[in-house]
Design a protein around this motif. Structure first.
Motif, short mmCIF file in Angstrom:
data_model
loop_
_atom_site.label_atom_id
_atom_site.label_comp_id
_atom_site.label_asym_id
_atom_site.label_seq_id
_atom_site.Cartn_x
_atom_site.Cartn_y
_atom_site.Cartn_z
N LYS A 22 12.98 -0.58 2.83
CA LYS A 22 12.53 -0.55 1.43
C LYS A 22 11.28 0.31 1.24
CE LYS A 22 9.85 -4.91 1.45
NZ LYS A 22 9.78 -6.27 0.88
N SER A 23 10.56 0.61 2.33
CA SER A 23 9.40 1.50 2.24
C SER A 23 9.78 2.96 2.48
CB SER A 23 8.32 1.09 3.26
OG SER A 23 7.89 -0.23 3.05
N ASN A 24 11.08 3.20 2.71
CA ASN A 24 11.60 4.56 2.96
C ASN A 24 10.88 5.23 4.14
OD1 ASN A 24 13.46 4.59 0.74
ND2 ASN A 24 11.70 4.82 -0.63
N LEU A 25 10.76 4.45 5.21
CA LEU A 25 10.12 4.96 6.43
C LEU A 25 11.19 5.35 7.45
CD1 LEU A 25 7.24 2.35 6.83
CD2 LEU A 25 7.04 4.70 6.00
N PHE A 26 10.79 6.22 8.34
CA PHE A 26 11.66 6.70 9.42
C PHE A 26 11.02 6.35 10.75
CE2 PHE A 26 12.54 10.33 12.36
CZ PHE A 26 13.88 10.04 12.61
N ASP A 27 11.76 5.67 11.61
CA ASP A 27 11.28 5.29 12.94
C ASP A 27 11.51 6.48 13.88
OD1 ASP A 27 10.54 4.07 15.27
OD2 ASP A 27 12.07 2.50 15.21
N VAL A 28 10.43 7.15 14.26
CA VAL A 28 10.56 8.36 15.08
C VAL A 28 11.11 7.98 16.46
CG1 VAL A 28 9.37 10.36 16.05
CG2 VAL A 28 8.60 9.38 13.87
N PRO A 29 12.24 8.56 16.88
CA PRO A 29 12.79 8.24 18.21
C PRO A 29 11.77 8.52 19.31
CG PRO A 29 14.36 9.52 16.92
CD PRO A 29 13.07 9.53 16.14
N LEU A 30 11.71 7.61 20.26
CA LEU A 30 10.70 7.68 21.32
C LEU A 30 11.33 8.15 22.62
CD1 LEU A 30 7.65 7.00 21.81
CD2 LEU A 30 8.43 4.78 22.66
N GLY A 31 10.80 9.23 23.18
CA GLY A 31 11.27 9.73 24.46
C GLY A 31 10.38 9.25 25.59
N GLY A 32 10.81 9.49 26.81
CA GLY A 32 9.97 9.19 27.97
C GLY A 32 10.20 7.84 28.58
N GLU B 46 16.47 -12.73 15.91
CA GLU B 46 17.12 -11.82 14.98
C GLU B 46 16.48 -11.84 13.59
OE1 GLU B 46 21.62 -10.75 13.33
OE2 GLU B 46 21.29 -12.46 14.69
N TYR B 47 16.04 -13.01 13.12
CA TYR B 47 15.46 -13.08 11.78
C TYR B 47 14.15 -12.29 11.68
CZ TYR B 47 11.94 -16.58 13.17
OH TYR B 47 10.87 -17.22 13.75
N ARG B 48 13.41 -12.23 12.79
CA ARG B 48 12.17 -11.44 12.79
C ARG B 48 12.48 -9.94 12.74
NH1 ARG B 48 7.87 -14.08 17.13
NH2 ARG B 48 7.25 -15.86 15.84
N ALA B 49 13.45 -9.52 13.54
CA ALA B 49 13.85 -8.11 13.54
C ALA B 49 14.37 -7.71 12.16
CB ALA B 49 14.92 -7.87 14.60
N LYS B 50 15.09 -8.62 11.50
CA LYS B 50 15.63 -8.33 10.17
C LYS B 50 14.51 -8.05 9.17
CE LYS B 50 18.66 -10.24 6.59
NZ LYS B 50 19.50 -11.41 6.19
N LYS B 51 13.46 -8.86 9.21
CA LYS B 51 12.33 -8.65 8.28
C LYS B 51 11.63 -7.33 8.56
CE LYS B 51 11.41 -13.52 7.28
NZ LYS B 51 11.62 -13.39 5.82
N PHE B 52 11.50 -6.97 9.83
CA PHE B 52 10.88 -5.69 10.19
C PHE B 52 11.74 -4.53 9.66
CE2 PHE B 52 9.22 -2.99 14.01
CZ PHE B 52 8.41 -2.27 13.15
N ASN B 53 13.03 -4.63 9.87
CA ASN B 53 13.93 -3.58 9.38
C ASN B 53 13.93 -3.49 7.86
OD1 ASN B 53 14.92 -2.56 11.87
ND2 ASN B 53 16.24 -4.34 12.10
N GLU B 54 13.79 -4.62 7.18
CA GLU B 54 13.72 -4.62 5.71
C GLU B 54 12.49 -3.85 5.23
OE1 GLU B 54 13.79 -8.70 4.60
OE2 GLU B 54 15.98 -8.88 4.75
N ILE C 109 0.82 -1.21 0.00
CA ILE C 109 0.00 0.00 0.00
C ILE C 109 0.85 1.26 0.00
CG2 ILE C 109 -1.99 -1.12 1.08
CD1 ILE C 109 -1.26 0.29 3.71
N ILE C 110 2.05 1.19 0.65
CA ILE C 110 2.92 2.36 0.67
C ILE C 110 3.61 2.56 -0.67
CG2 ILE C 110 4.96 3.39 1.75
CD1 ILE C 110 4.15 1.91 4.34
N SER C 111 4.17 1.48 -1.22
CA SER C 111 4.94 1.60 -2.46
C SER C 111 4.06 1.99 -3.64
CB SER C 111 5.66 0.28 -2.78
OG SER C 111 4.73 -0.77 -2.97
#
Length: 432
Positions: free
Chosen positions: A266-276, A254-262, A223-225
């Motif tokens: 590839k969707s050109n998203l930015f993970d907004v740093p979380l404070g608090g 680790e393999y699950r985190a890798k897929k999330f990071n992929e 949906i994003i691409s």
């Protein structure tokens, strides 16, 4: 794969199915569909759960006679008069709150008061709830939760005792043009009224098993691409972490985190740093910590909300913290007065308030100063009576709250022993 598309119009045109095929560009997720476009005899694919059409779509869409395939607007049959100042409290700020509520609860376990207080204090433009564990709700229920009836919503109902999602928005600030529901997400597209800027917001509740995780990653990427020129914000409980340091005493794969990071890359998203907070989810026994909740945005969204910041708020009646994304540098300080329900049990409380308000307030010709002084005096008079009847109730609440939050921060750093952990859990019970 597929998903439901909610289209304003006749009731029979409300729920449609859009299939993802190799020719995604022909019917992407936000294509306006009519009853003639698809076979509605058996519209659901294995990817989609049965979802009822929403009360808002049946009762609260009205037609605009302007040209074009459709021009949706939202309305209410009995809409209160909202002043410009009241609308401005939300229109002047840009805020999105996301929370895995872990069931809205009933009776003394009901969490609606917590959600209402979040809406009242933060005045979000959007509220994304995950794991509501409720079936269909009506617009009156949503308005009561939101705090006024300048709102609308889409819902994914629970399946048995699990799941359920709500996405609520302020209809005085945001015009929704399309919406969808899938197995793992609910989403809307619309325009910011003050600027006409268009963007999409998606509320995610991630699955636990590998197969469905992959389906969700594929769905989000598709949906994003296929709408990559649009502004996107994806929020919610992804039920996944990005790195080992986002878990403590909790299983990291680790393999699950890798897929999330992929997906993010590839969707050109930015993970907004979380404070608090370091972590957003803590197990009931206070032993396991994870960062499962977050906001993902693309460049186009960051150009619309220039000063975004994400913060984890106080965790109360859920194992997850509420998280908030905001683009607002204004800070007018604390509210002048807050009210506890127990105060209503004080003898003569009505007379105390009357005596204060018949006074001129000592502000001279400055009406705002008179109001400020009356509120301040009302607070002092009631607090004095409250101390006599209840003792320092507010002080006790703040004490337990301070202990609970202090020990929770210590636990996030892995610096808590068993006695402190018990003290932490007991303080949370007393706080509530």
């Amino acid at each position: 794969m597929g998903f439901l598309v909610i289209i304003p119009g006749n009731i029979e045109d409300t729920v449609k199915m859009c299939e993802f095929t190799d020719e995604l560009g022909q019917h992407n997720c936000f294509s306006p569909l009519r009853s003639g476009d698809l076979d509605l005899e058996n519209p659901l694919t294995p990817f989609c759960s049965p979802v009822k059409s929403f009360p808002m779509a049946q009762n609260n869409w009205i037609h605009d006679e302007s040209p074009g395939p459709f021009s949706p607007k939202t309305t209410l049959d009995h809409k209160r008069n909202i002043t410009k100042d009241q609308i401005g409290t939300r229109q002047g700020r840009k805020k999105i709150i996301s929370l895995n509520i872990r069931g809205v609860g009933v009776g003394k376990d009901c969490k609606l008061g917590w959600i209402k207080s979040l809406c009242r204090m933060e005045k979000p433009n959007f509220l994304a709830l995950q794991e509501t564990k409720i079936s269909s709700v009506d617009l009156n229920w949503i308005c009561n939760l939101w705090g006024n009836n300048n709102c609308n919503f889409i819902q994914k109902e629970n399946i048995g005792k699990f799941g359920g999602q709500l996405l609520i928005w302020d209809s005085s600030c945001f015009d929704v043009t399309n919406s969808f529901v899938s197995d793992f997400c609910v989403g809307i597209r619309g325009k910011w009224k003050s600027s006409g800027a268009e963007f999409n917001i998606v509320n995610v509740y991630g699955p636990h098993d590998d197969a469905n995780k992959q389906k969700m990653w594929d769905f989000l990427y598709n949906i994003i691409s296929n709408n990559d020129s649009h502004a996107w914000v994806i929020c919610g409980d992804f039920n996944e972490v990005r790195s080992k340091d986002e878990r403590l005493n909790s299983l990291y794969l680790e393999y699950r985190a890798k897929k999330f990071n992929e997906l993010i890359e590839k969707s050109n998203l930015f993970d907004v740093p979380l404070g608090g907070r370091i972590f957003t989810r803590i197990s009931d026994d206070g032993l396991k910590f994870s960062k499962l909740d977050r906001f993902l945005v693309n460049d186009a969204f960051q150009s619309l909300w220039c000063c975004i910041a994400a913060v984890a708020l106080e965790r109360k009646q859920s194992d997850h913290c509420p998280i908030i994304l905001k683009d607002d540098e204004k800070n007018f300080g604390p509210k002048p007065i807050k009210v506890f329900d127990d105060w209503l049990e004080i003898d003569g409380i009505d007379q105390i308030i009357k005596d204060v308000w018949v006074d001129d307030g000592g502000g001279g010709s400055r009406k705002d100063c008179c109001l400020r002084n009356k509120l301040k005096k009302t607070k002092l008079e009631i607090k004095a009576k409250s101390l006599v009847k209840f003792g320092n109730l507010e002080g006790e609440i703040e004490m337990y709250k301070s202990i609970a939050n202090s020990l929770e921060h210590k636990a996030e750093l892995g610096q808590i022993d068993e006695n402190e952990r018990k003290q932490w859990l007991e303080a949370r019970i007393e706080w509530f």
